[in-house]
Write an enzyme that holds these catalytic residues in place. Structure first.
Site, short mmCIF file in Angstrom:
data_model
loop_
_atom_site.label_atom_id
_atom_site.label_comp_id
_atom_site.label_asym_id
_atom_site.label_seq_id
_atom_site.Cartn_x
_atom_site.Cartn_y
_atom_site.Cartn_z
N ASP A 297 -24.94 -28.99 -17.49
CA ASP A 297 -25.26 -27.66 -18.02
C ASP A 297 -24.59 -26.61 -17.14
OD1 ASP A 297 -26.38 -25.62 -19.45
OD2 ASP A 297 -28.39 -25.84 -18.62
N GLU A 330 -25.18 -17.07 -19.24
CA GLU A 330 -25.94 -17.65 -20.36
C GLU A 330 -27.37 -17.96 -19.92
OE1 GLU A 330 -27.75 -20.76 -22.89
OE2 GLU A 330 -27.29 -20.87 -20.76
N ASP A 357 -22.98 -27.26 -25.51
CA ASP A 357 -23.90 -26.90 -24.41
C ASP A 357 -25.12 -27.81 -24.44
OD1 ASP A 357 -25.22 -25.70 -22.31
OD2 ASP A 357 -25.85 -23.95 -23.45
#
Ligand code: ZN
Ligand code: ZN
Length: 471
Positions: A297, A330, A357
Site C-alpha cells: 500500500d 491518499e 490500490d
C-alpha cells in the site's frame, strides 16, 4: 511440387541467387495494439519492471507520509524514474495540505493487572498530555453498541471498541469493519469520551502489530486521542475487562499538526495518436503511512500501473493517451485524488479510469462499467484475462480511492480486483514490507493491466459516459 523443387535446385546458380534490391521505404508499421494484446499479455508474465519500481521506492525512499520531506523525495524519485523510462509530459502538480505527524505512543493497564499493550495512533488523532492520561476503560463489542450507549456511560472514560475484522477475498470486510476506525472516534468524542482505543481494523491475529489509518471528526467535534490496539492486545484487554473489575488504562499519544506543507501528484503520459479519442487515466498512490515502506500500500500500485503503461509504450502508439498519475496524500483523506479531480474534470477528456490500490496479490475478478456502445471493449478485455485466471464479475466498477470520483461522475471504468485474503494482515502496519510482495502474483497483475490497456487505449469504439443508478 517435390519434383519442381528438385528441378529448381538442379539449375546451377538458382538456389543462391541474390535477392532483388527493394526500393527504400518506410519500415513496416507494427500491427494494431489490440492484435498484439495476447502476446503483450504473455510477455508481461516475465516482467521485472514492476518489481524493480517497488523495490526502488521502498528501498530508496522508504516510508513516505503525506506532506513530509519523505513524500517530497518520493515525488523526485518518481519523476526521475518516469523520465528515464521514456514517458512524456512528466510533471508534478502541487497542492497544499495540513500535515499531521505521529508522536510517542504507549498504552498500559494500570489496574487491576498492570501491563503494557501495543498501540498506535490513528491519523488525525488528538493528543494526550506528554505523560499520558489515565482513565477507566469502558468496552463495547461493536460500533452499534457504542452508538447506542448513553453519554453518561462514556463521559470522561477511555472507550474501547472490539469487533474483529474477518478476511474476505474482495476486501468487503473493510467496508464492514472500517467504520469502527473511520467513525468510532468521532462518536466517542461527541459523547464526551476522554480517549478511544479500537481493535485494529486488520485480519492478522498473531502479531502485536496495531494498524493505523485515518479517522475523522464530525464538524464541531474536537479531536480526542484515538489509537488502535493490535489484535492480540485487544484480545488481552477483552479478557481483562471480562474479569468484571474496573479497568484503568494510561494512554499516551502525542501526535501533532505541523502546519501547511506541499504535497503533489506525479503525472506521466504515453501519448496517443488521436486526441479526440480521450484519455485513459490510471494510477496508484505514492504516499504511505509512516509505519512501513508501504510495499503493498501502495508501491505495488505504482509498480503495476507504470510497468503496464511502459509495455504499451514500447509496443507502439495507442490511439488514446494513457496518463499515469501517482497520487500524493491518499492515506490522509484522498487529498491528491480530490485535487486532481477538481483541477482536471473540466477538461472533459478523461474517458476511462482504473486504479491499482489493493496490494500485489493476483487479480481474480474483473468488473467493468461501460456504456452500451463500448461494452464490446469489456468483452474483449474479459476474453484476454480468462487465461490469467480472472473471472468476469457483474458488479459496477469502482476506481479506487483516488480515481473513484471520476467513476462516480460517470466515467467508464474497469476494476481489476486483487485477492484480498491476506491484504489486511499487513495493511497500515510496520509489516507492509517488500517481502510481502509475491513476484509471480505481481507479474500476473502486470499481465492483466497490460492486456487491459492494449484493448482500452486502442479500441476503435468511442467510450462514452456511463448511466449510473442514483443511490
Ligand atoms: Zn492505498
Ligand atoms: Zn492505505
Amino acid at each position: 511440387m517435390k519434383k519442381l523443387l528438385i528441378a529448381a535446385a538442379a539449375i546451377p546458380g538458382l538456389a543462391f541467387a541474390t535477392p532483388p534490391i527493394m526500393p527504400p521505404g518506410p519500415p513496416p508499421s507494427p500491427p494494431p495494439l489490440s492484435e498484439m494484446a495476447p502476446g503483450l499479455r504473455d510477455a508481461a508474465l516475465s516482467d521485472d519492471l514492476a518489481w524493480n519500481l517497488i523495490e526502488g521506492l521502498t528501498t530508496e525512499v522508504g516510508p513516505r507520509l503525506a506532506g513530509t520531506e519523505a513524500e517530497a523525495r518520493a515525488r523526485q524519485w518518481a519523476v526521475a524514474r518516469l523520465r528515464e523510462l521514456g514517458f512524456a509530459n512528466v510533471r508534478v502538480e502541487d497542492f497544499p495540505m495540513q500535515v499531521w505527524v505521529r508522536g510517542a505512543e504507549t498504552a498500559e493497564i494500570v489496574a487491576p493487572f498492570p501491563q503494557k499493550l501495543a498501540v498506535t495512533a490513528l491519523g488525525r488523532s488528538g493528543a494526550t498530555p506528554e505523560a499520558g492520561l489515565a482513565a477507566e476503560v469502558v468496552g463495547f463489542r461493536d460500533l452499534a453498541a457504542l452508538a447506542a450507549a448513553p453519554d453518561a456511560a462514556v463521559r470522561g472514560r477511555i472507550v474501547y471498541v472490539g469487533h474483529a475484522m474477518m478476511p474476505t477475498q474482495d476486501g468487503s470486510g473493510y467496508g464492514h469493519f472500517g467504520p469502527v476506525r473511520f467513525a468510532g472516534p468521532g462518536i466517542a468524542a461527541r459523547k464526551g469520551a476522554a480517549a478511544i482505543v479500537i481493535r485494529s481494523a486488520g485480519t492478522d491475529r498473531d502479531r502485536r502489530n496495531p494498524h493505523t489509518g485515518m479517522t475523522s471528526w464530525p464538524e464541531g467535534v474536537a479531536a480526542i486521542p484515538a489509537g488502535a490496539l493490535s489484535n492480540p492486545d485487544a484480545d488481552q484487554l477483552e479478557r481483562i475487562l471480562a474479569r468484571g473489575q474496573p479497568v484503568r488504562m494510561r494512554l499516551a499519544l502525542t501526535p501533532r499538526w505541523i502546519g501547511e506543507r506541499m504535497s503533489g501528484n506525479v503525472v506521466a503520459e504515453v501519448p496517443g495518436t488521436d486526441p479526440s479519442a480521450g484519455v485513459v487515466l490510471i494510477g496508484g498512490h505514492l504516499d504511505s503511512w509512516d509505519l512501513s515502506p508501504g510495499a503493498l500500500d501502495n508501491a505495488a500500485g505504482v509498480g503495476i500501473t507504470v510497468a503496464a503503461a511502459k509495455r504499451i509504450m514500447d509496443a507502439g502508439r495507442p490511439r488514446r493517451t494513457i496518463r499515469v498519475v501517482l497520487f500524493g496524500a491518499e492515506e490522509v483523506g484522498v487529498i491528491g485524488g480530490a485535487a486532481y479531480f477538481e483541477r482536471h474534470r473540466g477538461a472533459g477528456d478523461v474517458v476511462f479510469v482504473s486504479e491499482s490500490d489493493f496490494g500485489a496479490d493476483r487479480i481474480w475478478r474483473m468488473d467493468a462499467s461501460f456504456d452500451d456502445a463500448a461494452r464490446p471493449i469489456a468483452d474483449r478485455v474479459a476474453a484476454l484475462l480468462g487465461p490469467l485466471g480472472v473471472t468476469r464479475g457483474t458488479a459496477p466498477a469502482g476506481a479506487g480511492a483516488d480515481l473513484g470520483a471520476w467513476a462516480r461522475d460517470g466515467v467508464a471504468a474497469i476494476s481489476l480486483r486483487q485477492d484480498g485474503l491476506r491484504y489486511f494482515d499487513f495493511h497500515h502496519t510496520p509489516e507492509d514490507t517488500l517481502d510481502k510482495v509475491d513476484p509471480a502474483q505481481l507479474r500476473q497483475n502486470v499481465a492483466a493491466w497490460t492486456a487491459m490497456l492494449a484493448v482500452v487505449a486502442d479500441a476503435p469504439e468511442p467510450i462514452g459516459r456511463v448511466e449510473r443508478p442514483r443511490p
